[in-house]
Write an enzyme that holds these catalytic residues in place. Structure first.
Site, PDB file in Angstrom:
ATOM      1  N   HIS A  96     -16.174  28.638 -14.028  1.00  0.00           N
ATOM      2  CA  HIS A  96     -16.222  28.516 -12.578  1.00  0.00           C
ATOM      3  C   HIS A  96     -17.233  29.516 -11.994  1.00  0.00           C
ATOM      4  O   HIS A  96     -18.112  29.146 -11.219  1.00  0.00           O
ATOM      5  CB  HIS A  96     -14.832  28.753 -11.976  1.00  0.00           C
ATOM      6  CG  HIS A  96     -13.871  27.624 -12.241  1.00  0.00           C
ATOM      7  ND1 HIS A  96     -13.200  27.476 -13.434  1.00  0.00           N
ATOM      8  CD2 HIS A  96     -13.481  26.589 -11.468  1.00  0.00           C
ATOM      9  CE1 HIS A  96     -12.441  26.387 -13.372  1.00  0.00           C
ATOM     10  NE2 HIS A  96     -12.585  25.828 -12.188  1.00  0.00           N
ATOM     11  N   TRP A 100       0.832  -1.198   0.000  1.00  0.00           N
ATOM     12  CA  TRP A 100       0.000   0.000   0.000  1.00  0.00           C
ATOM     13  C   TRP A 100       0.864   1.245   0.000  1.00  0.00           C
ATOM     14  O   TRP A 100       2.060   1.184   0.279  1.00  0.00           O
ATOM     15  CB  TRP A 100      -1.035  -0.012   1.135  1.00  0.00           C
ATOM     16  CG  TRP A 100      -0.546  -0.241   2.557  1.00  0.00           C
ATOM     17  CD1 TRP A 100       0.698  -0.626   2.968  1.00  0.00           C
ATOM     18  CD2 TRP A 100      -1.322  -0.101   3.743  1.00  0.00           C
ATOM     19  NE1 TRP A 100       0.745  -0.746   4.324  1.00  0.00           N
ATOM     20  CE2 TRP A 100      -0.481  -0.429   4.826  1.00  0.00           C
ATOM     21  CE3 TRP A 100      -2.629   0.257   3.996  1.00  0.00           C
ATOM     22  CZ2 TRP A 100      -0.925  -0.393   6.156  1.00  0.00           C
ATOM     23  CZ3 TRP A 100      -3.061   0.296   5.314  1.00  0.00           C
ATOM     24  CH2 TRP A 100      -2.225  -0.030   6.380  1.00  0.00           C
ATOM     25  N   ASN A 101       0.204   2.365  -0.378  1.00  0.00           N
ATOM     26  CA  ASN A 101       0.928   3.619  -0.557  1.00  0.00           C
ATOM     27  C   ASN A 101       0.236   4.752   0.183  1.00  0.00           C
ATOM     28  O   ASN A 101      -0.960   4.665   0.476  1.00  0.00           O
ATOM     29  CB  ASN A 101       0.960   4.006  -2.047  1.00  0.00           C
ATOM     30  CG  ASN A 101       1.644   2.970  -2.902  1.00  0.00           C
ATOM     31  OD1 ASN A 101       2.795   2.632  -2.673  1.00  0.00           O
ATOM     32  ND2 ASN A 101       0.921   2.448  -3.885  1.00  0.00           N
ATOM     33  N   HIS A 126     -16.058  25.285  -4.748  1.00  0.00           N
ATOM     34  CA  HIS A 126     -14.723  25.571  -5.289  1.00  0.00           C
ATOM     35  C   HIS A 126     -14.577  27.052  -5.637  1.00  0.00           C
ATOM     36  O   HIS A 126     -13.494  27.610  -5.532  1.00  0.00           O
ATOM     37  CB  HIS A 126     -14.487  24.692  -6.523  1.00  0.00           C
ATOM     38  CG  HIS A 126     -13.178  24.900  -7.194  1.00  0.00           C
ATOM     39  ND1 HIS A 126     -11.987  25.008  -6.510  1.00  0.00           N
ATOM     40  CD2 HIS A 126     -12.866  24.993  -8.514  1.00  0.00           C
ATOM     41  CE1 HIS A 126     -11.002  25.160  -7.384  1.00  0.00           C
ATOM     42  NE2 HIS A 126     -11.497  25.174  -8.587  1.00  0.00           N
ATOM     43  N   HIS A 137     -10.867  15.121 -12.584  1.00  0.00           N
ATOM     44  CA  HIS A 137     -11.401  15.502 -11.271  1.00  0.00           C
ATOM     45  C   HIS A 137     -12.734  16.220 -11.374  1.00  0.00           C
ATOM     46  O   HIS A 137     -13.162  16.627 -12.443  1.00  0.00           O
ATOM     47  CB  HIS A 137     -10.373  16.335 -10.491  1.00  0.00           C
ATOM     48  CG  HIS A 137     -10.200  17.730 -11.006  1.00  0.00           C
ATOM     49  ND1 HIS A 137      -9.294  18.060 -11.970  1.00  0.00           N
ATOM     50  CD2 HIS A 137     -10.832  18.886 -10.676  1.00  0.00           C
ATOM     51  CE1 HIS A 137      -9.367  19.360 -12.221  1.00  0.00           C
ATOM     52  NE2 HIS A 137     -10.297  19.886 -11.456  1.00  0.00           N
ATOM     53  N   ASP A 140     -15.315  19.222  -9.806  1.00  0.00           N
ATOM     54  CA  ASP A 140     -15.380  20.528  -9.140  1.00  0.00           C
ATOM     55  C   ASP A 140     -16.743  20.662  -8.461  1.00  0.00           C
ATOM     56  O   ASP A 140     -17.783  20.605  -9.129  1.00  0.00           O
ATOM     57  CB  ASP A 140     -15.274  21.675 -10.156  1.00  0.00           C
ATOM     58  CG  ASP A 140     -13.892  21.826 -10.776  1.00  0.00           C
ATOM     59  OD1 ASP A 140     -12.948  21.141 -10.357  1.00  0.00           O
ATOM     60  OD2 ASP A 140     -13.780  22.663 -11.694  1.00  0.00           O
ATOM     61  N   HIS A 198      -7.809  18.965  -6.995  1.00  0.00           N
ATOM     62  CA  HIS A 198      -8.105  19.185  -8.419  1.00  0.00           C
ATOM     63  C   HIS A 198      -6.945  18.676  -9.275  1.00  0.00           C
ATOM     64  O   HIS A 198      -6.287  19.424  -9.976  1.00  0.00           O
ATOM     65  CB  HIS A 198      -8.403  20.667  -8.666  1.00  0.00           C
ATOM     66  CG  HIS A 198      -9.583  21.153  -7.875  1.00  0.00           C
ATOM     67  ND1 HIS A 198     -10.795  21.473  -8.442  1.00  0.00           N
ATOM     68  CD2 HIS A 198      -9.744  21.310  -6.522  1.00  0.00           C
ATOM     69  CE1 HIS A 198     -11.645  21.832  -7.493  1.00  0.00           C
ATOM     70  NE2 HIS A 198     -11.036  21.742  -6.322  1.00  0.00           N
TER      71      HIS A 198
HETATM   72 MN    MN Z   1     -10.977  21.896 -10.684  1.00  0.00          MN
END
Ligand code: MN
Length: 263
Positions: free
Chosen positions: A212, A65-66, A83, A77, A79, A73
């Site tokens: 946005h 595992w990591n 945001h 991804h 939003d 973002h």
């Molecule tokens: Mn974004």
């Protein structure tokens, strides 16, 4: 059996027969995944770093595992409305509070690949959307508007971000197209193949970063760094895009799937 139960049974059947395909709209996520570059006066979002905890070795003899570190973002991804400052005070505006019903929605795919190849700063207008509707029908309430630019086919950070001394040059939306989508069509949000939902030059638009500003102000969502939009029909695909349930999250890396009728 109810008609809804019948429909779900048919869905399972058609998935197993392959007459409904599952298309992955997600880019691979690695330390090489390009992240948006902001002017140096602003805080920067880090790329992914992966630190190994164990690999069937002394720190974990039977397991691998990591630990991940990344901005919300990063890569493909999601939003959330919070945001942007315009969505800051909306109800249920964070990744943990958004109604899960919003994470399954139909897609309208607008193909601007030829225009984006000819001019990196191409912007979709209200008139382009109206022309699309004349051909494919009205954009339904609650649908994703996905901008197919073929930008995801660019390889390497430089070609993908496509920046020069004047900033990034990547396709996007005119403010009026976004007002049309948010206010006159009540879409779920917009999805793009580029690093963010706004065009590369959108910092200089009125308002700045309209994908946005306008979309999140209207409680709409965003999807960025999508791929394989060329495998979707203009209408008829169903998108499943659910962010991690980060408490008060502004967004999250996401695995985006499309259910598509085969051929
Ligand atoms: Mn974004």
């Amino acid at each position: 059996m109810s008609s809804a139960a019948d429909l779900l049974a048919q869905l399972v059947d058609q998935l197993s027969q392959g007459s409904i395909r599952v298309v992955d709209l997600t880019q691979p996520l690695s330390p090489d995944t390009p992240v948006i570059d902001l002017p140096p006066i602003f805080g920067q979002s880090p790329p992914l770093t992966v630190e190994r905890i164990s690999y069937y070795d002394e720190p974990g003899p039977m397991w691998y595992w990591n630990t991940l570190r990344l901005g919300e973002h990063t890569g493909t991804h999601f939003d959330a409305p919070v945001h942007w400052i315009t969505g800051r005070n909306l109800p249920n505006n964070t990744t943990d509070m958004l109604p899960v019903r919003q994470f399954v929605a139909p897609a309208c795919v607008v193909d601007v690949s030829a225009q984006s190849a000819a001019a990196a700063d191409f912007l979709l207008t209200r008139e382009h959307l109206q022309a699309w509707e004349a051909e494919h029908g009205r954009i339904p309430v609650g649908a994703w508007l996905l901008l197919r630019s073929d930008w995801s086919k660019r390889t390497g950070r430089e070609a993908f971000l496509n920046a020069d001394a004047n900033g990034a040059h990547t396709p996007g939306f005119e403010p009026d197209a976004l007002r049309f989508l948010a206010q006159e069509r009540d879409v779920r949000g917009v999805g793009v193949e580029t690093v963010g939902t706004d065009a590369g030059q959108a910092g200089g638009f009125d308002p700045p970063f309209p994908a946005h500003n306008i979309m999140h102000g209207a409680g709409k969502l965003g999807l960025a760094s999508l791929c394989n939009l060329d495998q979707l029909p203009p209408t008829g695909a169903v998108i499943i895009a659910a962010p991690l349930k980060i408490v008060q999250g502004s967004g999250s890396p996401v695995r985006v799937l499309a259910l598509v009728p085969a051929n």
